[in-house]
Design an enzyme around this catalytic site. Structure first.
Site, PDB file in Angstrom:
ATOM      1  N   ALA A 115     -17.854  -0.514  -3.365  1.00 25.14           N
ATOM      2  CA  ALA A 115     -16.995  -1.167  -2.377  1.00 25.14           C
ATOM      3  C   ALA A 115     -17.398  -2.626  -2.163  1.00 25.14           C
ATOM      4  N   GLY A 149      -7.090   0.724   3.783  1.00 31.80           N
ATOM      5  CA  GLY A 149      -8.529   0.917   3.567  1.00 31.80           C
ATOM      6  C   GLY A 149      -8.905   1.552   2.235  1.00 31.80           C
ATOM      7  N   GLY A 150      -7.913   2.081   1.508  1.00 35.74           N
ATOM      8  CA  GLY A 150      -8.158   2.566   0.147  1.00 35.74           C
ATOM      9  C   GLY A 150      -9.067   3.777   0.077  1.00 35.74           C
ATOM     10  N   THR A 151      -9.613   3.986  -1.120  1.00 35.66           N
ATOM     11  CA  THR A 151     -10.506   5.119  -1.370  1.00 35.66           C
ATOM     12  C   THR A 151     -11.687   5.078  -0.408  1.00 35.66           C
ATOM     13  N   CYS A 152     -12.295   3.918  -0.298  1.00 28.80           N
ATOM     14  CA  CYS A 152     -13.554   3.787   0.443  1.00 28.80           C
ATOM     15  C   CYS A 152     -13.418   4.283   1.879  1.00 28.80           C
ATOM     16  N   LYS A 188     -20.187   9.258   4.312  1.00 29.76           N
ATOM     17  CA  LYS A 188     -21.352   8.884   5.118  1.00 29.76           C
ATOM     18  C   LYS A 188     -21.332   9.582   6.477  1.00 29.76           C
ATOM     19  N   ARG A 240     -15.278   8.046 -12.267  1.00 28.58           N
ATOM     20  CA  ARG A 240     -13.931   7.676 -11.836  1.00 28.58           C
ATOM     21  C   ARG A 240     -13.310   6.767 -12.887  1.00 28.58           C
ATOM     22  N   HIS A 279     -45.072  -5.381  12.056  1.00 26.87           N
ATOM     23  CA  HIS A 279     -45.841  -4.137  11.956  1.00 26.87           C
ATOM     24  C   HIS A 279     -45.616  -3.300  13.203  1.00 26.87           C
ATOM     25  N   GLU A 306       0.859  -1.198   0.000  1.00 34.41           N
ATOM     26  CA  GLU A 306       0.000   0.000   0.000  1.00 34.41           C
ATOM     27  C   GLU A 306       0.889   1.240   0.000  1.00 34.41           C
TER      28      GLU A 306
HETATM   29  P1  FAD Z   1      -9.620   1.483  -3.767  1.00 35.81           P
HETATM   30  O1  FAD Z   1     -10.494   1.604  -2.591  1.00 35.81           O
HETATM   31  O2  FAD Z   1      -9.549   2.641  -4.703  1.00 35.81           O
HETATM   32  O3  FAD Z   1      -8.162   1.157  -3.195  1.00 35.81           O
HETATM   33  C1  FAD Z   1      -7.045   1.101  -4.001  1.00 35.81           C
HETATM   34  C2  FAD Z   1      -5.831   1.199  -3.117  1.00 35.81           C
HETATM   35  O4  FAD Z   1      -4.696   0.870  -3.897  1.00 35.81           O
HETATM   36  C3  FAD Z   1      -5.553   2.585  -2.551  1.00 35.81           C
HETATM   37  O5  FAD Z   1      -5.325   2.487  -1.175  1.00 35.81           O
HETATM   38  C4  FAD Z   1      -4.295   3.057  -3.285  1.00 35.81           C
HETATM   39  O6  FAD Z   1      -3.446   3.875  -2.496  1.00 35.81           O
HETATM   40  C5  FAD Z   1      -3.620   1.723  -3.554  1.00 35.81           C
HETATM   41  N1  FAD Z   1      -2.694   1.713  -4.692  1.00 35.81           N
HETATM   42  C6  FAD Z   1      -2.952   2.068  -5.976  1.00 35.81           C
HETATM   43  N2  FAD Z   1      -1.880   1.830  -6.756  1.00 35.81           N
HETATM   44  C7  FAD Z   1      -0.923   1.326  -5.941  1.00 35.81           C
HETATM   45  C8  FAD Z   1       0.391   0.872  -6.152  1.00 35.81           C
HETATM   46  N3  FAD Z   1       0.951   0.849  -7.366  1.00 35.81           N
HETATM   47  N4  FAD Z   1       1.088   0.425  -5.089  1.00 35.81           N
HETATM   48  C9  FAD Z   1       0.553   0.413  -3.845  1.00 35.81           C
HETATM   49  N5  FAD Z   1      -0.692   0.812  -3.594  1.00 35.81           N
HETATM   50  C10 FAD Z   1      -1.436   1.254  -4.626  1.00 35.81           C
HETATM   51  N6  FAD Z   1     -18.851   2.653  -2.856  1.00 35.81           N
HETATM   52  C11 FAD Z   1     -19.850   2.056  -2.181  1.00 35.81           C
HETATM   53  O7  FAD Z   1     -20.101   0.867  -2.368  1.00 35.81           O
HETATM   54  N7  FAD Z   1     -20.604   2.753  -1.266  1.00 35.81           N
HETATM   55  C12 FAD Z   1     -20.395   4.056  -1.032  1.00 35.81           C
HETATM   56  O8  FAD Z   1     -21.095   4.656  -0.209  1.00 35.81           O
HETATM   57  C13 FAD Z   1     -19.354   4.713  -1.737  1.00 35.81           C
HETATM   58  N8  FAD Z   1     -19.115   6.011  -1.527  1.00 35.81           N
HETATM   59  C14 FAD Z   1     -18.079   6.613  -2.199  1.00 35.81           C
HETATM   60  C15 FAD Z   1     -17.869   7.971  -1.982  1.00 35.81           C
HETATM   61  C16 FAD Z   1     -16.847   8.614  -2.648  1.00 35.81           C
HETATM   62  C17 FAD Z   1     -16.616  10.082  -2.396  1.00 35.81           C
HETATM   63  C18 FAD Z   1     -16.012   7.893  -3.539  1.00 35.81           C
HETATM   64  C19 FAD Z   1     -14.880   8.567  -4.240  1.00 35.81           C
HETATM   65  C20 FAD Z   1     -16.228   6.544  -3.771  1.00 35.81           C
HETATM   66  C21 FAD Z   1     -17.272   5.904  -3.107  1.00 35.81           C
HETATM   67  N9  FAD Z   1     -17.556   4.556  -3.323  1.00 35.81           N
HETATM   68  C22 FAD Z   1     -18.586   3.952  -2.656  1.00 35.81           C
HETATM   69  C23 FAD Z   1     -16.763   3.733  -4.252  1.00 35.81           C
HETATM   70  C24 FAD Z   1     -15.733   2.913  -3.470  1.00 35.81           C
HETATM   71  O9  FAD Z   1     -14.909   3.768  -2.726  1.00 35.81           O
HETATM   72  C25 FAD Z   1     -14.893   2.077  -4.437  1.00 35.81           C
HETATM   73  O10 FAD Z   1     -15.744   1.299  -5.251  1.00 35.81           O
HETATM   74  C26 FAD Z   1     -13.967   1.161  -3.682  1.00 35.81           C
HETATM   75  O11 FAD Z   1     -13.113   1.887  -2.826  1.00 35.81           O
HETATM   76  C27 FAD Z   1     -13.111   0.313  -4.648  1.00 35.81           C
HETATM   77  O12 FAD Z   1     -12.275  -0.503  -3.912  1.00 35.81           O
HETATM   78  P2  FAD Z   1     -10.902  -1.053  -4.513  1.00 35.81           P
HETATM   79  O13 FAD Z   1     -10.355  -1.948  -3.457  1.00 35.81           O
HETATM   80  O14 FAD Z   1     -11.111  -1.580  -5.858  1.00 35.81           O
HETATM   81  O15 FAD Z   1      -9.953   0.224  -4.672  1.00 35.81           O
HETATM   82  P1  NAI Z   2     -21.131   8.617 -11.858  1.00 37.53           P
HETATM   83  O1  NAI Z   2     -20.720   7.817 -13.010  1.00 37.53           O
HETATM   84  O2  NAI Z   2     -22.080   8.069 -10.851  1.00 37.53           O
HETATM   85  O3  NAI Z   2     -21.791   9.988 -12.362  1.00 37.53           O
HETATM   86  C1  NAI Z   2     -21.116  10.880 -13.183  1.00 37.53           C
HETATM   87  C2  NAI Z   2     -22.149  11.805 -13.817  1.00 37.53           C
HETATM   88  O4  NAI Z   2     -21.471  12.820 -14.501  1.00 37.53           O
HETATM   89  C3  NAI Z   2     -23.039  11.095 -14.822  1.00 37.53           C
HETATM   90  O5  NAI Z   2     -24.359  11.447 -14.580  1.00 37.53           O
HETATM   91  C4  NAI Z   2     -22.521  11.606 -16.155  1.00 37.53           C
HETATM   92  O6  NAI Z   2     -23.518  11.629 -17.162  1.00 37.53           O
HETATM   93  C5  NAI Z   2     -22.079  12.995 -15.769  1.00 37.53           C
HETATM   94  N1  NAI Z   2     -21.085  13.595 -16.656  1.00 37.53           N
HETATM   95  C6  NAI Z   2     -20.039  12.983 -17.273  1.00 37.53           C
HETATM   96  N2  NAI Z   2     -19.325  13.882 -17.993  1.00 37.53           N
HETATM   97  C7  NAI Z   2     -19.923  15.083 -17.802  1.00 37.53           C
HETATM   98  C8  NAI Z   2     -19.655  16.401 -18.267  1.00 37.53           C
HETATM   99  N3  NAI Z   2     -18.621  16.663 -19.053  1.00 37.53           N
HETATM  100  N4  NAI Z   2     -20.482  17.412 -17.881  1.00 37.53           N
HETATM  101  C9  NAI Z   2     -21.536  17.162 -17.067  1.00 37.53           C
HETATM  102  N5  NAI Z   2     -21.839  15.921 -16.601  1.00 37.53           N
HETATM  103  C10 NAI Z   2     -21.041  14.905 -16.965  1.00 37.53           C
HETATM  104  O7  NAI Z   2     -19.774   9.091 -11.183  1.00 37.53           O
HETATM  105  P2  NAI Z   2     -19.460   9.785  -9.798  1.00 37.53           P
HETATM  106  O8  NAI Z   2     -20.678  10.396  -9.215  1.00 37.53           O
HETATM  107  O9  NAI Z   2     -18.280  10.631 -10.055  1.00 37.53           O
HETATM  108  O10 NAI Z   2     -19.049   8.559  -8.897  1.00 37.53           O
HETATM  109  C11 NAI Z   2     -17.965   7.689  -9.290  1.00 37.53           C
HETATM  110  C12 NAI Z   2     -18.176   6.302  -8.797  1.00 37.53           C
HETATM  111  O11 NAI Z   2     -18.093   6.243  -7.399  1.00 37.53           O
HETATM  112  C13 NAI Z   2     -19.528   5.792  -9.201  1.00 37.53           C
HETATM  113  O12 NAI Z   2     -19.335   4.830 -10.196  1.00 37.53           O
HETATM  114  C14 NAI Z   2     -20.111   5.169  -7.988  1.00 37.53           C
HETATM  115  O13 NAI Z   2     -20.324   3.814  -8.197  1.00 37.53           O
HETATM  116  C15 NAI Z   2     -19.059   5.342  -6.897  1.00 37.53           C
HETATM  117  N6  NAI Z   2     -19.730   5.932  -5.743  1.00 37.53           N
HETATM  118  C16 NAI Z   2     -20.666   5.200  -5.090  1.00 37.53           C
HETATM  119  C17 NAI Z   2     -21.374   5.723  -4.046  1.00 37.53           C
HETATM  120  C18 NAI Z   2     -22.413   4.905  -3.413  1.00 37.53           C
HETATM  121  O14 NAI Z   2     -22.448   3.707  -3.641  1.00 37.53           O
HETATM  122  N7  NAI Z   2     -23.287   5.489  -2.597  1.00 37.53           N
HETATM  123  C19 NAI Z   2     -21.130   7.076  -3.566  1.00 37.53           C
HETATM  124  C20 NAI Z   2     -20.150   7.781  -4.346  1.00 37.53           C
HETATM  125  C21 NAI Z   2     -19.475   7.206  -5.368  1.00 37.53           C
END
Ligand code: FAD
Ligand code: NAI
Length: 469
Positions: free
Chosen positions: A324, A40-43, A52, A276, A448, A34
């Site tokens: 996630a 814990g990554g992005t999530c 949340k 993304r 209920h 890592e």
């Molecule tokens: P990631 O979580 O992206 O983890 C990748 C990890 O790899 C990172 O820690 C990074 O540092 C590491 N890494 C990358 N390249 C290298 C390398 N070469 N060497 C070492 N380490 C490296 N999903 C949901 O299901 N529910 C939600 O409510 C939700 N909310 C979200 C809100 C936001 C603002 C965002 C941005 C995303 C959200 N998501 C949500 C999406 C979710 O975060 C991702 O789908 C999930 O984190 C993907 O998991 P992953 O393990 O594939 O990668």
């Molecule tokens: P998204 O794919 O959900 O939405 C992106 C939106 O931007 C779409 O409606 C698309 O049509 C629009 N768009 C694209 N190009 C554009 C442009 N040039 N101008 C205006 N609009 C444009 O992507 P988002 O919201 O960035 O989230 C990324 C990922 O993260 C999602 O795939 C989602 O699965 C994950 N995520 C999940 C959450 C959850 O499960 N609650 C919360 C947040 C993120």
């Protein structure tokens, strides 16, 4: 050279860390590489968990300001303490990433800090921020490097004023005007946070609808609910550029998607939330010979194996919804496959939740998909206005919509807009996992008074009729 490992995972997000734990439980010697300071990554760090924490805090703030009076609770107008709200966010993150540390120790997983790259199958090279590189010898490798925010050409993200979700989670003050680019999950969730805290929010979306991929009826009705809360939408519009004014504010240039005259929206902060993209930079996949698909994702087969033996990939970096729980389930599946079991993920029953007010939750097919596939379907719907518990909670917004096959009654998809939709969807996920029919649900006793009774009523509506409408 470090010890020989059975499995080395690059990335400790929900995909990587869950894969590591399951592999260790199944008896493998596991390493995780890592590059970030915390696991814990992005999530856990900049995604699901901090968003949340802010969604919850801002929802309670909004409720205290506008929802208490009708319940007979008179309080003075609540004061926002943004610093403390941000502390809550940071503490929530710290506690979750600390939890992964604990689980890694418990399962004897070795963590290497640095950027992982793959010189060849069987080898991972770790380059730390400072100090010497380490080469790990490993039987198998799982790439779990996740995704990063996409950006628009010509727009420079500073994470202060022109932000991705990462900057939008750490703003130091509430913007007066927030322009959100993209009406997807991030735009609507983080737009909701700042709107509840006082920002005027305008969402610019390229398509003629919000939440592409969700059931279009659900999206239409949900958009109206957000508009009632004060969120403004500019659909079928694209952002041509963002200019910084001398007074420090932003001018966001918006054009009709099909071309035409541009208009300018003033903003203090602009959030770019247009999707993304998979992250594979620095892995050296070209050297290892690992093939990518046309969208830059690692190409895998049904067993998550890449084009190179011994190298696998899971999560956001491969095809499928960027969620996630999808990444986690793939992590478990690949660990099981590597230990000779039949790990698999049922992609037909992966729930998706938007954690707004009200929440939107869905699983399986949308009505749009069933139409496009020519499947003969029936619809059972039930509104929360007819649910006793929802009335008691003043949470009557929204409805349950279940889609079932006309000839077999099998549930093909379900969509809920309403309070706690994200918790309620799981009985439909379980039903679909068991290939259940609407009648199975309709004949299941529900306590209920609960919001979940609306789900049963929607299932009843698919048979002889709902009772309470
Ligand atoms: P990631 O979580 O992206 O983890 C990748 C990890 O790899 C990172 O820690 C990074 O540092 C590491 N890494 C990358 N390249 C290298 C390398 N070469 N060497 C070492 N380490 C490296 N999903 C949901 O299901 N529910 C939600 O409510 C939700 N909310 C979200 C809100 C936001 C603002 C965002 C941005 C995303 C959200 N998501 C949500 C999406 C979710 O975060 C991702 O789908 C999930 O984190 C993907 O998991 P992953 O393990 O594939 O990668
Ligand atoms: P998204 O794919 O959900 O939405 C992106 C939106 O931007 C779409 O409606 C698309 O049509 C629009 N768009 C694209 N190009 C554009 C442009 N040039 N101008 C205006 N609009 C444009 O992507 P988002 O919201 O960035 O989230 C990324 C990922 O993260 C999602 O795939 C989602 O699965 C994950 N995520 C999940 C959450 C959850 O499960 N609650 C919360 C947040 C993120």
């Amino acid at each position: 050279m470090a010890d020989q490992f059975d499995l080395t995972i690059i990335g400790s997000g929900p995909g990587g860390y869950v894969c590591a734990i399951r592999a260790a439980q199944l008896g493998m010697k596991v390493a995780v590489v890592e590059k970030w300071a915390t696991l814990g990554g992005t999530c856990l760090n900049i995604g699901c968990i901090p968003s949340k924490a802010l969604l919850h805090a801002s929802e309670v703030f909004e409720e205290a300001g506008h929802g208490f009076k009708a319940l007979g609770i008179d309080i003075p107008a609540p004061q926002l303490n943004l610093k403390q709200m941000m502390n809550h966010r940071a503490e929530t993150v710290a506690s979750n990433v600390g939890g992964v540390d604990y689980l890694f120790k418990k399962n004897k997983i070795t963590v290497f800090r640095g950027i992982g790259s793959i010189p060849a199958a069987g080898k991972v090279l770790v380059t730390p921020q400072s100090g010497p590189q380490t080469e790990i010898a490993t039987k198998n490798i799982v790439i779990a490097t996740g995704s990063v925010s996409a950006n628009l050409p010509g727009i420079v993200i500073d994470e202060k004023q022109i932000v991705t979700s990462t900057g939008a989670l750490t703003l130091e003050q509430v913007p007066n005007k927030l322009v959100v680019i993209g009406a997807g999950v991030i735009g609507l969730e983080l737009g909701s946070v700042w709107m509840r805290l006082g920002a005027q929010v305008t969402v610019v979306e390229y398509l003629d609808r919000i939440l592409p991929g969700m059931d279009s009826e659900v999206a239409r009705q949900f958009q109206r609910m957000l508009q009632k809360q004060g969120m403004e939408f500019k659909l079928s519009s694209k952002v041509a550029g963002i200019d910084k004014q001398e007074n420090g504010s932003l001018q966001v240039r918006v054009e009709p998607a099909k071309g035409g005259e541009a208009e300018s929206l003033e903003a203090d902060v602009a959030l770019v939330a247009i999707g993304r993209k998979p992250f594979t930079e620095g892995l050296g996949l070209d050297i290892a010979g690992v093939a990518l698909d046309e969208r830059g994702r690692v190409r895998v087969d049904a067993q998550y194996k890449s084009s190179v033996d011994g190298i696998y990939a899971i999560g956001d970096v491969i095809v499928g919804p960027m969620l996630a729980h999808k990444a986690e389930d793939e992590g478990i599946a690949v660990a099981e496959i590597l230990s000779g079991q039949a790990g698999h993920v049922n992609y037909a029953a992966i729930p998706a939740v938007v954690y707004t007010t009200p929440e939107v939750a869905s699983v399986g097919k949308t009505e749009d998909e069933l139409k496009a596939e020519g499947i003969d379907y029936k619809i059972g719907k039930f509104p929360f206005t007819a649910n006793g518990r929802a009335k008691a909670m003043l949470a009557t917004q929204g409805f349950v919509k279940i889609l079932a096959d006309v000839s077999t009654d099998r549930v093909l998809g379900a969509h809920i807009v309403g309070k706690n939709a994200g918790e309620m969807i799981h009985e439909l996920v379980t039903l679909m996992e068991f290939s259940g029919a609407a009648e199975d649900l309709a004949r299941t006793t529900h306590a209920h008074p609960t919001l979940s009774e609306a789900i049963r009523e929607a299932a009843l509506a698919l048979g002889d009729g709902a009772i309470h409408i």
